[in-house]
Design a protein around this motif. Structure first.
Motif, PDB file in Angstrom:
ATOM      1  N   THR A  51      35.348  31.590  32.192  1.00  0.00           N
ATOM      2  CA  THR A  51      36.176  30.755  31.403  1.00  0.00           C
ATOM      3  C   THR A  51      37.479  30.729  31.979  1.00  0.00           C
ATOM      4  OG1 THR A  51      36.933  32.857  30.274  1.00  0.00           O
ATOM      5  CG2 THR A  51      35.065  31.792  29.363  1.00  0.00           C
ATOM      6  N   ILE A  52      38.247  30.015  31.197  1.00  0.00           N
ATOM      7  CA  ILE A  52      39.865  29.584  31.646  1.00  0.00           C
ATOM      8  C   ILE A  52      40.670  31.133  31.677  1.00  0.00           C
ATOM      9  CG2 ILE A  52      42.082  28.439  31.220  1.00  0.00           C
ATOM     10  CD1 ILE A  52      40.330  25.919  30.591  1.00  0.00           C
ATOM     11  N   SER A  53      40.543  31.670  30.398  1.00  0.00           N
ATOM     12  CA  SER A  53      41.121  32.842  30.512  1.00  0.00           C
ATOM     13  C   SER A  53      40.799  33.956  31.410  1.00  0.00           C
ATOM     14  CB  SER A  53      40.772  33.491  28.796  1.00  0.00           C
ATOM     15  OG  SER A  53      39.448  33.876  28.629  1.00  0.00           O
ATOM     16  N   GLU A  54      39.480  33.817  31.733  1.00  0.00           N
ATOM     17  CA  GLU A  54      39.102  34.972  32.832  1.00  0.00           C
ATOM     18  C   GLU A  54      39.910  34.515  34.133  1.00  0.00           C
ATOM     19  OE1 GLU A  54      35.030  35.305  33.585  1.00  0.00           O
ATOM     20  OE2 GLU A  54      34.514  35.682  31.510  1.00  0.00           O
ATOM     21  N   LEU A  55      39.979  33.200  34.483  1.00  0.00           N
ATOM     22  CA  LEU A  55      40.631  32.922  35.641  1.00  0.00           C
ATOM     23  C   LEU A  55      41.932  33.285  35.596  1.00  0.00           C
ATOM     24  CD1 LEU A  55      40.791  31.355  38.476  1.00  0.00           C
ATOM     25  CD2 LEU A  55      41.081  29.417  37.086  1.00  0.00           C
ATOM     26  N   THR A  56      42.664  33.005  34.457  1.00  0.00           N
ATOM     27  CA  THR A  56      44.037  33.468  34.017  1.00  0.00           C
ATOM     28  C   THR A  56      44.323  35.029  34.544  1.00  0.00           C
ATOM     29  OG1 THR A  56      44.521  31.926  32.334  1.00  0.00           O
ATOM     30  CG2 THR A  56      45.961  33.833  32.437  1.00  0.00           C
ATOM     31  N   GLU A  57      43.299  35.682  34.079  1.00  0.00           N
ATOM     32  CA  GLU A  57      43.545  37.178  34.244  1.00  0.00           C
ATOM     33  C   GLU A  57      43.215  37.425  35.753  1.00  0.00           C
ATOM     34  OE1 GLU A  57      44.008  41.001  32.923  1.00  0.00           O
ATOM     35  OE2 GLU A  57      44.562  39.333  32.051  1.00  0.00           O
ATOM     36  N   LEU A  58      42.577  36.835  36.373  1.00  0.00           N
ATOM     37  CA  LEU A  58      42.059  37.214  37.804  1.00  0.00           C
ATOM     38  C   LEU A  58      43.331  36.529  38.706  1.00  0.00           C
ATOM     39  CD1 LEU A  58      38.402  35.737  38.329  1.00  0.00           C
ATOM     40  CD2 LEU A  58      39.256  38.304  38.488  1.00  0.00           C
ATOM     41  N   ILE A  59      43.781  35.699  38.380  1.00  0.00           N
ATOM     42  CA  ILE A  59      45.117  35.431  39.309  1.00  0.00           C
ATOM     43  C   ILE A  59      46.212  36.299  38.625  1.00  0.00           C
ATOM     44  CG2 ILE A  59      46.771  33.555  39.713  1.00  0.00           C
ATOM     45  CD1 ILE A  59      44.697  31.508  39.000  1.00  0.00           C
ATOM     46  N   GLN A  60      46.224  36.751  37.547  1.00  0.00           N
ATOM     47  CA  GLN A  60      47.392  37.576  37.216  1.00  0.00           C
ATOM     48  C   GLN A  60      47.436  38.904  37.836  1.00  0.00           C
ATOM     49  OE1 GLN A  60      50.286  36.829  35.097  1.00  0.00           O
ATOM     50  NE2 GLN A  60      50.877  38.965  35.810  1.00  0.00           N
ATOM     51  N   CYS A  61      46.256  39.483  38.001  1.00  0.00           N
ATOM     52  CA  CYS A  61      45.922  41.041  38.503  1.00  0.00           C
ATOM     53  C   CYS A  61      45.697  40.996  39.863  1.00  0.00           C
ATOM     54  CB  CYS A  61      44.987  41.693  37.697  1.00  0.00           C
ATOM     55  SG  CYS A  61      45.487  41.585  35.945  1.00  0.00           S
TER      56      CYS A  61
END
Length: 364
Positions: free
Chosen positions: A314-324
């Protein structure tokens, strides 16, 4: 019995409806890694996507203005003229559009001579998500008929694509799976040092919806860390990116320019909605870079979570991966990706497997 001289004299015609993106990259490697006499039939504006086109024995061009009836008609007319003036041992049709158009034309016009025909879909259209049952059934019927009556071999580019073909009874006499390969242009992967806290993100490919650049841009809207986004590619047809995310758009680059962008990046993101293979992932591994990729199609074969990258749904998973994500961890995964590239995805290996298929066909 064919001797080496005879094999090297085989005339192979490559027919492409477009060569932007992965098709052009694969075709460049095929020309370099196989010893046949290669002939190209491609759009007139496409030579920039094939680095070594000048070494081919002949070039035939058609005017492509898009995926429209006039462009398709010009492709078929150019093919007809080319077949009248040349004798080919092998014809390779690259991508679904060229595969359907040319095989249907040859079947309906009875223009089948002594050549063998290889269909190289680079992602069979049946794997596209969101298509209606009627559209899927029509495509499946067409592909089944053409595979049975107008095709000598089908080359799939991943185990995933091969399984889709088998499940839908799309088979020819000599089918095989050949992973796409990339020429090794990096003697040693470049690291970007540990002094910078800015995450350098790279997207390479078409800006068409199925490649998911819009998903990457949406994911980055929620990222609260310093990053630099570089885009390499463009729309197949006219289009405009609409986003508030700051980025640098380099457009389509020659191979050296694209390689430089890979080497400058910390992370390659592939947010595709579907992929039969994932050429960008292999290019990233060759450059020793970590990959965050959609958990779809052939990408699931290429990326092992925590080893050479991470898959997301999901897009939210990608956001979290890039953030962390951690820059040191990205470097470790990138070096692991380089090892996987050396094991599975060299251009020499692809060339050997395709050459073996062609030799098998011509002796039948």
């Amino acid at each position: 019995m064919l001797n080496m001289s005879t094999i090297n004299d085989l005339n192979v015609l490559h027919v492409c409806e477009t060569v932007q993106g992965g098709v052009g990259a694969v075709l460049t490697e095929i020309i370099s890694e196989t010893k046949f006499k290669h002939h190209l039939l491609i759009p007139s504006s496409s030579t920039c996507f094939i680095d070594n086109y000048s070494v081919c024995s002949s070039l035939s061009f058609f005017n492509r203005t898009g995926r429209d009836l006039f462009s398709f008609a010009r492709l078929i007319l150019t093919l007809s003229r080319t077949l009248k003036t040349n004798n080919f041992d092998i014809i390779i049709l690259h991508s679904s559009f060229a595969g359907v158009l040319v095989r249907a034309f040859l079947l309906l016009s009875f223009k089948r001579n002594n050549y063998k025909l290889i269909y190289y879909p680079h992602g069979i259209s049946l794997i596209m998500p969101g298509q209606s049952k009627i559209k899927f059934s029509i495509r499946k019927f067409i592909e089944c008929v053409l595979a049975r009556y107008a095709t000598d071999a089908i080359v799939s580019v991943s185990h995933y694509e091969a399984s889709v073909l088998r499940e839908n009874n799309i088979t020819a006499a000599s089918d095989c799976m050949i992973y796409n390969g990339v020429n090794d242009l990096v003697s040693r992967p470049r690291t970007n040092g540990k002094g910078s806290s800015v995450l350098k993100i790279l997207f390479v490919g078409r800006f068409d919806p199925e490649k998911g650049v819009q998903h990457l841009l949406k994911a980055l809207e929620g990222v609260n860390r310093s990053f630099e986004l570089t885009l390499v590619g463009g729309f197949t047809n006219n289009g405009v990116l609409s986003t508030s995310v700051e980025h640098v758009n380099k457009g389509w680059l020659q191979r050296d320019g694209t390689l430089n962008e890979y080497q400058n990046a910390d992370l390659i993101v592939i947010p595709s909605e579907w992929e039969a293979f994932g050429m960008v992932a292999v290019e990233a591994m060759m450059a020793g870079k970590a990959v965050f990729a959609s958990a779809v199609g052939g990408l699931k074969e290429l990326i092992s979570d925590g080893y050479n990258g991470v898959k997301f749904k999901t897009i939210s998973e990608l956001t979290e991966l890039i953030q962390c994500c951690d820059l040191v961890e990205l470097e470790r995964m990138g070096l692991n990706g380089r090892l996987r590239y050396e094991e599975l995805f060299s251009s020499e290996k692809m060339g050997e497997q395709l050459s073996s298929l062609i030799k098998t066909l011509v002796v039948k």
